[in-house]
Design a protein around this motif. Structure first.
Motif, PDB file in Angstrom:
ATOM      1  N   HIS A  38       3.496 102.615  49.657  1.00  0.00           N
ATOM      2  CA  HIS A  38       4.951 103.495  49.599  1.00  0.00           C
ATOM      3  C   HIS A  38       4.277 105.000  49.646  1.00  0.00           C
ATOM      4  CE1 HIS A  38       7.829 105.560  47.408  1.00  0.00           C
ATOM      5  NE2 HIS A  38       8.688 105.053  48.443  1.00  0.00           N
ATOM      6  N   LEU A  39       3.556 105.267  48.831  1.00  0.00           N
ATOM      7  CA  LEU A  39       2.782 106.750  48.944  1.00  0.00           C
ATOM      8  C   LEU A  39       2.399 107.243  50.246  1.00  0.00           C
ATOM      9  CD1 LEU A  39       1.020 106.696  45.635  1.00  0.00           C
ATOM     10  CD2 LEU A  39       3.037 107.996  45.901  1.00  0.00           C
ATOM     11  N   ALA A  40       1.679 106.395  50.966  1.00  0.00           N
ATOM     12  CA  ALA A  40       1.367 106.767  52.322  1.00  0.00           C
ATOM     13  C   ALA A  40       2.608 106.750  53.267  1.00  0.00           C
ATOM     14  CB  ALA A  40       0.366 105.580  52.765  1.00  0.00           C
ATOM     15  N   SER A  41       3.729 106.014  52.950  1.00  0.00           N
ATOM     16  CA  SER A  41       4.856 106.095  54.031  1.00  0.00           C
ATOM     17  C   SER A  41       5.587 107.406  53.761  1.00  0.00           C
ATOM     18  CB  SER A  41       5.842 105.081  53.682  1.00  0.00           C
ATOM     19  OG  SER A  41       6.575 104.957  52.519  1.00  0.00           O
ATOM     20  N   ARG A  42       5.267 108.040  52.496  1.00  0.00           N
ATOM     21  CA  ARG A  42       5.913 109.433  52.340  1.00  0.00           C
ATOM     22  C   ARG A  42       5.047 110.513  52.512  1.00  0.00           C
ATOM     23  NH1 ARG A  42      10.538 108.750  49.019  1.00  0.00           N
ATOM     24  NH2 ARG A  42      10.769 110.908  49.394  1.00  0.00           N
ATOM     25  N   THR A  43       4.050 110.376  53.123  1.00  0.00           N
ATOM     26  CA  THR A  43       3.007 111.358  53.478  1.00  0.00           C
ATOM     27  C   THR A  43       2.997 111.797  54.886  1.00  0.00           C
ATOM     28  OG1 THR A  43       1.273 110.248  53.376  1.00  0.00           O
ATOM     29  CG2 THR A  43       1.983 111.243  51.419  1.00  0.00           C
TER      30      THR A  43
END
Length: 474
Positions: A388-393
C-alpha cells in the motif's frame, strides 16, 4: 496501474471467479474469520502475559487490524482482482513479493486448518470418547470440501450461519458476566472493577508483558485480511468491501474488549490459569452445569468456520497467483460455476496428509502451530502495508482526494501499523514456542525464495512472454 491489473487478469484465458458473495456474506466471512479459538481459548494466555493491561493490547491489535484493512480496502476498491493482496504485492512491489506473499498466506491457511481439523477430532471425543479421531476429521473435510467446491454463495451462506453461532456465544458470555457483576451471582463475592488494579496493578508485568501478549493477540485477529480475498467474488466490491471494513473492526473490538473486560473484572487475572477456557468459568458461575458441552459446540463451530474460511481464502489467492504466472497454471482452473476447484482439491489432499502426521505428534504442537500461524499472519500484513505504501509513492501515485476509499490518517496510521507488526515479529524471539515458529517461518520463506530463483521466476517470465505474444496477435 489499476487498468493494467485488470487487463492482465482478464487475459489469463480462464473463466475466472463468479461474483456470488453479497454484502452480508462479506461482512460475516470477515467477522467469523477473526472470532475463533484465539478468543475462546487463546485469551487466557494473553491475560497471563499482560494481566488487566491485556485490554490495551487488544485495542492496539485492533488498531493495527483497522489500518491494515483500510490499506487493503483502498487497493481492493481501486482494483478488485482475483488473488487480492498477493496480486497487489506483485503489482507494487514486484513479482517475488507477490509470489512469496501468496504462498505464505496459503502456508498460513494450511497450518491453521491442520490445527482446527485435529481440534475437531479431539472435541468430538467429548461425546464419543471411544470413536477414532480420524473419522471426525474425515467427515469435516468432506463437508467443508463439498461446500468450497460447489459455489462461493453456498460457502457464504454456511459461513454466515456458523458466525451467527459464534457471535451469539460471545454475546451470551458478555451478558452472563454482566449479570454476575451486577447481582453478585456465583462464588464471586470479590468480583468488581477493582480487580483491574487490585492484584499487582493494571500493569503487573509492565511493558514487557504487554509486548509478549501482543503475539497471542495478533494470532486472535488473524484472518481479518480475508476481506480483501472476497473482492474477487463480491457482487459489488466498491460498496461491499468498505461496508465490511467499516463495521468489522469495531465489532471485533467490542466482542474482544468487552468479553475480556468481563472476564478480568469477575476473576482476578492471576486466577485465570488457562487450564480451562475463561468462557467455561463464566457459564459455570451462572449455574449452567452443561457449560462444558455448550462450549464444546461453540469451539467445534469456530473450528469448522475457520477451516471453511481458510480453504476459501487459500484457494482464491493461489488461483489468482496462477492466473498471473506465479503458481502452476493448473491452479488457475475453475469449474463451470467459477470455483477454483483444482486448487481447493489439492488443499484438501494436503490436509489429509498433514492430519495423519499431526496425529503422531504431541499436543504441545498446537502452541507451535498457533505461533507459526502468527508469523505467517503478520508477514502477510507486513507485505500488505508495504504494498500500500508503494502504491501511494511515485510521480503518478494518487492522493487521498483522488481515491474512492482512501486510508485515514495517511501516512502515520500506516507507519504505526508497520511498527506494531515489526515489534510482534521481534517478540517472537523471546519464547521457546514462538522462537521455533519464527525459525520455521523464516525457513519456509527462504525455501520458497529458492524455488522462485530456480523455477518460479522463469515460469513467470514465460507467462509474460506468452501473454505479450497473445496481445500482439489481437
Amino acid at each position: 496501474m489499476g487498468s493494467n491489473a485488470k487487463t492482465e487478469t482478464s487475459s489469463s484465458g480462464d473463466k475466472g471467479l463468479k461474483r456470488g458473495l453479497s454484502a452480508r456474506h462479506v461482512h460475516f466471512i470477515a467477522l467469523g474469520s477473526a472470532i475463533g479459538t484465539g478468543l475462546f481459548y487463546g485469551s487466557a494466555d494473553a491475560i497471563q502475559s499482560a494481566g488487566p493491561a491485556v485490554l490495551l493490547v487488544y485495542l492496539l491489535g485492533g488498531a493495527v487490524v483497522y489500518f491494515m484493512l483500510r490499506a487493503l480496502g483502498e487497493m481492493a476498491v481501486r482494483m478488485p482482482v482475483s488473488g487480492s493482496f498477493a496480486e497487489y504485492c506483485r503489482i507494487f512491489l514486484g513479482p517475488w513479493s507477490g509470489y512469496i506473499t501468496g504462498w505464505m498466506y496459503a502456508f498460513e491457511m494450511v497450518i491453521v486448518c491442520l490445527a482446527d481439523l485435529t481440534a475437531i477430532g479431539t472435541y468430538m471425543r467429548f461425546w464419543f470418547p471411544d470413536s477414532p479421531q480420524w473419522v471426525w476429521v474425515a467427515v469435516t473435510l468432506l463437508i467443508v470440501g463439498a461446500v468450497n467446491i460447489t459455489s462461493s454463495r453456498l460457502f457464504g451462506e454456511l459461513e454466515f450461519g456458523l458466525t451467527i453461532i459464534k457471535v451469539s456465544a460471545v454475546v451470551a458470555m458478555i451478558a452472563g458476566g454482566t449479570i454476575i457483576l451486577i447481582f453478585g451471582l456465583g462464588n464471586h463475592a470479590d468480583s468488581g472493577v477493582h480487580n483491574l488494579w487490585s492484584h499487582g496493578g493494571f500493569f503487573p508485568h509492565g511493558p514487557w508483558g504487554m509486548a509478549m501478549a501482543l503475539v497471542v493477540v495478533m494470532f486472535a485477529f488473524g484472518g481479518s485480511e480475508i476481506i480483501g480475498v472476497t473482492a474477487g467474488d463480491a457482487e459489488d466490491p466498491a460498496k461491499t468491501i468498505p461496508k465490511a471494513i467499516h463495521s468489522v473492526p469495531i465489532r471485533i473490538l467490542l466482542f474482544y474488549v468487552l468479553a475480556i473486560a468481563v472476564i478480568v473484572t469477575i476473576n482476578p487475572w492471576s486466577s485465570i490459569n488457562g487450564e480451562s477456557s475463561p468462557f467455561v468459568q463464566i457459564f459455570n458461575d451462572l449455574g449452567v452445569n452443561w457449560a462444558a458441552a455448550l462450549l464444546n459446540v461453540v469451539v467445534i463451530t469456530a473450528a469448522l468456520s475457520a477451516i471453511n474460511s481458510d480453504l476459501f481464502g487459500a484457494g482464491r489467492v493461489v488461483h489468482g497467483m496462477a492466473a498471473e504466472g506465479l503458481a502452476p497454471r493448473s491452479f488457475a482452473r475453475t469449474s463451470a460455476k467459477g470455483v477454483p476447484i483444482f486448487t481447493t482439491t489439492v488443499m484438501l489432499g494436503v490436509l489429509v496428509i498433514g492430519v495423519v502426521i499431526n496425529f503422531l505428534i504431541p499436543e504441545r504442537v498446537f502452541l507451535v502451530i498457533a505461533a507459526l500461524a502468527t508469523f505467517a499472519t503478520v508477514f502477510v500484513w507486513l507485505m500488505i502495508l508495504l504494498a500500500h505504501l508503494a502504491s501511494r509513492t511515485g510521480d503518478q501515485a494518487p492522493s487521498n482526494k483522488d481515491l474512492t476509499y482512501p486510508v485515514p490518517l495517511w501516512p502515520w496510521g500506516q507507519y504505526f501499523a508497520l511498527a506494531m507488526v515489526v515489534i510482534t515479529i521481534i517478540m517472537m524471539m523471546f519464547s521457546d514456542d514462538t522462537r521455533l515458529a519464527l525459525v520455521v517461518g523464516v525457513a519456509w520463506t527462504a525455501l520458497m525464495s529458492v524455488v522462485w530463483v530456480v523455477r518460479g521466476r522463469q515460469t513467470y517470465e514465460d507467462y509474460l512472454a506468452t501473454r505479450d505474444a497473445e496481445k500482439s496477435h489481437v
